[in-house]
Write a protein that holds these residues in place. Sequence first.
Motif, PDB file in Angstrom:
ATOM      1  N   ASN A   1       0.809  -1.231   0.000  1.00  0.00           N
ATOM      2  CA  ASN A   1       0.000   0.000   0.000  1.00  0.00           C
ATOM      3  C   ASN A   1       0.835   1.271   0.000  1.00  0.00           C
ATOM      4  OD1 ASN A   1      -2.412  -1.510  -0.054  1.00  0.00           O
ATOM      5  ND2 ASN A   1      -2.326  -1.813   2.137  1.00  0.00           N
ATOM      6  N   ASP A   2       1.059   1.899   1.149  1.00  0.00           N
ATOM      7  CA  ASP A   2       1.819   3.149   1.185  1.00  0.00           C
ATOM      8  C   ASP A   2       3.325   2.911   1.272  1.00  0.00           C
ATOM      9  OD1 ASP A   2       1.703   2.175   3.815  1.00  0.00           O
ATOM     10  OD2 ASP A   2       1.926   4.178   4.669  1.00  0.00           O
ATOM     11  N   GLU A   3       3.743   1.649   1.286  1.00  0.00           N
ATOM     12  CA  GLU A   3       5.171   1.329   1.229  1.00  0.00           C
ATOM     13  C   GLU A   3       5.607   1.392  -0.226  1.00  0.00           C
ATOM     14  OE1 GLU A   3       5.100  -1.595   5.140  1.00  0.00           O
ATOM     15  OE2 GLU A   3       5.319  -2.465   3.141  1.00  0.00           O
ATOM     16  N   VAL A   4       6.651   2.125  -0.483  1.00  0.00           N
ATOM     17  CA  VAL A   4       7.079   2.396  -1.855  1.00  0.00           C
ATOM     18  C   VAL A   4       7.977   1.282  -2.379  1.00  0.00           C
ATOM     19  CG1 VAL A   4       8.256   4.072  -3.345  1.00  0.00           C
ATOM     20  CG2 VAL A   4       6.900   4.876  -1.400  1.00  0.00           C
TER      21      VAL A   4
ATOM     22  N   ILE B   1      -0.003  -8.945   7.125  1.00  0.00           N
ATOM     23  CA  ILE B   1      -0.915  -9.879   6.455  1.00  0.00           C
ATOM     24  C   ILE B   1      -1.644  -9.176   5.313  1.00  0.00           C
ATOM     25  CG2 ILE B   1      -2.818 -11.501   6.785  1.00  0.00           C
ATOM     26  CD1 ILE B   1      -0.352 -12.140   8.483  1.00  0.00           C
ATOM     27  N   LEU B   2      -1.701  -9.808   4.146  1.00  0.00           N
ATOM     28  CA  LEU B   2      -2.419  -9.242   3.008  1.00  0.00           C
ATOM     29  C   LEU B   2      -3.918  -9.275   3.259  1.00  0.00           C
ATOM     30  CD1 LEU B   2       0.401  -9.604   1.728  1.00  0.00           C
ATOM     31  CD2 LEU B   2      -0.734 -10.428  -0.343  1.00  0.00           C
ATOM     32  N   LYS B   3      -4.584  -8.208   2.831  1.00  0.00           N
ATOM     33  CA  LYS B   3      -6.036  -8.106   2.939  1.00  0.00           C
ATOM     34  C   LYS B   3      -6.619  -7.777   1.571  1.00  0.00           C
ATOM     35  CE  LYS B   3      -6.053  -4.690   5.856  1.00  0.00           C
ATOM     36  NZ  LYS B   3      -4.596  -4.414   5.872  1.00  0.00           N
ATOM     37  N   ASP B   4      -7.863  -8.173   1.346  1.00  0.00           N
ATOM     38  CA  ASP B   4      -8.546  -7.801   0.105  1.00  0.00           C
ATOM     39  C   ASP B   4      -8.542  -6.284  -0.041  1.00  0.00           C
ATOM     40  OD1 ASP B   4      -9.267 -10.287  -1.004  1.00  0.00           O
ATOM     41  OD2 ASP B   4     -10.993 -10.452   0.333  1.00  0.00           O
ATOM     42  N   GLY B   5      -8.225  -5.821  -1.241  1.00  0.00           N
ATOM     43  CA  GLY B   5      -8.161  -4.390  -1.508  1.00  0.00           C
ATOM     44  C   GLY B   5      -6.767  -3.814  -1.421  1.00  0.00           C
ATOM     45  N   ASP B   6      -5.819  -4.587  -0.861  1.00  0.00           N
ATOM     46  CA  ASP B   6      -4.431  -4.132  -0.801  1.00  0.00           C
ATOM     47  C   ASP B   6      -3.788  -4.167  -2.188  1.00  0.00           C
ATOM     48  OD1 ASP B   6      -4.444  -3.810   1.951  1.00  0.00           O
ATOM     49  OD2 ASP B   6      -3.460  -5.726   2.375  1.00  0.00           O
ATOM     50  N   ILE B   7      -2.684  -3.446  -2.324  1.00  0.00           N
ATOM     51  CA  ILE B   7      -1.765  -3.653  -3.429  1.00  0.00           C
ATOM     52  C   ILE B   7      -0.408  -3.997  -2.820  1.00  0.00           C
ATOM     53  CG2 ILE B   7      -2.982  -2.212  -5.090  1.00  0.00           C
ATOM     54  CD1 ILE B   7      -0.927   0.011  -4.584  1.00  0.00           C
ATOM     55  N   VAL B   8       0.300  -4.919  -3.460  1.00  0.00           N
ATOM     56  CA  VAL B   8       1.554  -5.402  -2.897  1.00  0.00           C
ATOM     57  C   VAL B   8       2.640  -5.424  -3.986  1.00  0.00           C
ATOM     58  CG1 VAL B   8       0.818  -7.830  -3.201  1.00  0.00           C
ATOM     59  CG2 VAL B   8       2.714  -7.270  -1.649  1.00  0.00           C
ATOM     60  N   GLY B   9       3.682  -4.635  -3.760  1.00  0.00           N
ATOM     61  CA  GLY B   9       4.801  -4.573  -4.682  1.00  0.00           C
ATOM     62  C   GLY B   9       5.868  -5.582  -4.274  1.00  0.00           C
TER      63      GLY B   9
ATOM     64  N   VAL C   1       8.310   4.578   2.736  1.00  0.00           N
ATOM     65  CA  VAL C   1       6.872   4.834   2.720  1.00  0.00           C
ATOM     66  C   VAL C   1       6.603   6.234   2.173  1.00  0.00           C
ATOM     67  CG1 VAL C   1       6.400   3.297   4.661  1.00  0.00           C
ATOM     68  CG2 VAL C   1       6.901   5.712   5.098  1.00  0.00           C
ATOM     69  N   THR C   2       5.390   6.435   1.693  1.00  0.00           N
ATOM     70  CA  THR C   2       4.980   7.782   1.297  1.00  0.00           C
ATOM     71  C   THR C   2       4.769   8.617   2.548  1.00  0.00           C
ATOM     72  OG1 THR C   2       2.635   7.166   1.266  1.00  0.00           O
ATOM     73  CG2 THR C   2       3.856   6.918  -0.791  1.00  0.00           C
ATOM     74  N   ARG C   3       5.169   9.866   2.500  1.00  0.00           N
ATOM     75  CA  ARG C   3       5.023  10.732   3.688  1.00  0.00           C
ATOM     76  C   ARG C   3       3.565  11.035   3.985  1.00  0.00           C
ATOM     77  NH1 ARG C   3       9.734  15.387   3.901  1.00  0.00           N
ATOM     78  NH2 ARG C   3      11.525  13.980   3.711  1.00  0.00           N
TER      79      ARG C   3
ATOM     80  N   GLY D   1       1.039   8.998   3.416  1.00  0.00           N
ATOM     81  CA  GLY D   1       0.273   7.792   3.707  1.00  0.00           C
ATOM     82  C   GLY D   1      -0.557   7.270   2.551  1.00  0.00           C
ATOM     83  N   LYS D   2      -0.417   7.881   1.373  1.00  0.00           N
ATOM     84  CA  LYS D   2      -1.164   7.416   0.212  1.00  0.00           C
ATOM     85  C   LYS D   2      -0.407   6.296  -0.502  1.00  0.00           C
ATOM     86  CE  LYS D   2      -3.647  11.738  -0.380  1.00  0.00           C
ATOM     87  NZ  LYS D   2      -4.004  12.871  -1.285  1.00  0.00           N
ATOM     88  N   ARG D   3      -1.105   5.573  -1.356  1.00  0.00           N
ATOM     89  CA  ARG D   3      -0.538   4.355  -1.936  1.00  0.00           C
ATOM     90  C   ARG D   3       0.520   4.626  -3.005  1.00  0.00           C
ATOM     91  NH1 ARG D   3      -6.334   1.445  -2.743  1.00  0.00           N
ATOM     92  NH2 ARG D   3      -6.756   3.545  -3.492  1.00  0.00           N
ATOM     93  N   SER D   4       1.337   3.589  -3.216  1.00  0.00           N
ATOM     94  CA  SER D   4       2.417   3.669  -4.191  1.00  0.00           C
ATOM     95  C   SER D   4       2.509   2.352  -4.945  1.00  0.00           C
ATOM     96  CB  SER D   4       3.745   3.955  -3.479  1.00  0.00           C
ATOM     97  OG  SER D   4       4.802   4.112  -4.403  1.00  0.00           O
ATOM     98  N   ALA D   5       2.956   2.414  -6.214  1.00  0.00           N
ATOM     99  CA  ALA D   5       3.139   1.208  -7.027  1.00  0.00           C
ATOM    100  C   ALA D   5       4.523   1.228  -7.657  1.00  0.00           C
ATOM    101  CB  ALA D   5       2.061   1.111  -8.103  1.00  0.00           C
ATOM    102  N   HIS D   6       4.999   0.046  -8.039  1.00  0.00           N
ATOM    103  CA  HIS D   6       6.362  -0.132  -8.543  1.00  0.00           C
ATOM    104  C   HIS D   6       6.362  -1.245  -9.593  1.00  0.00           C
ATOM    105  CE1 HIS D   6      10.739  -1.536  -7.411  1.00  0.00           C
ATOM    106  NE2 HIS D   6      10.737  -0.788  -8.503  1.00  0.00           N
TER     107      HIS D   6
END
Length: 255
Positions: free
Chosen positions: A77-80, A90-98, A227-229, A231-236
Amino acid sequence: MIILKSLDEIKEIRKANQIIARLYEEVLPKYIKAGISTMELNKIIEDYIRSAGAIPATIGVGGPFNPYPAGSCISLNDEVVHGVPKADKILKDGDIVGIDVVTNLNGFFGDSAITFPVGEIDEEAKKLLKVTKEARDIGIEAAIVGNRFGDIGYAIQEHVEKNGFSVVRDFSGHGVGKSMHEDPCIPNFGRRGRGLKIENGMVLAIEPMVNVGSYKVAIENDGWTVVTRDGKRSAHFEHSIAIVDGKPIILSELD
């Protein structure tokens, strides 16, 4: 110093990258689901890399004082980037995971990253993943002999920003192949016609990191997880490419 590679060396670097390509295409999609921990995912990744005869190259990076502890970087999520796998994450529905993996196969290195959706994700996250993947591909298209590294950064930045997102500036693409990180540094932003010229024999990791909000990032107390400062999401998304006959060849795409 930029290390140009021979065609034989590029073939070996491709082999290291193909392990990651198979991991992303054939193995991980079965496991990316709610309820699994990032530590469990890391074990699956490490076991697969070793079963293919390679070494998970991120283990121990950073030296004796704070060595990276895992064979993959898993960022939620907000981890870049550089997210450290943990049993309680733990992964949850709706997460994004890089997921970012580097392999060492007989002294040649592959490097590739992908961001997966976990279950059904919202429209903003879908757009973020789509735009980041497109930005990577647009950056690769700009990696031709006659262009400069600023042309790659410009192409990535222009696509990201016209879609309302921001490009992380503190981390960049890089050379790769005989070690995990080589010269040159390849920013994901820039100006056309600036920077070093692109040459045949270069092997490069093109890897935009894209944030929903501000481009500003911070590093958590573990010394690794970015992480994003806000708290918003990031993708890679990342591919390793080689410049051959004036054009980019993607090494980390499944044959």
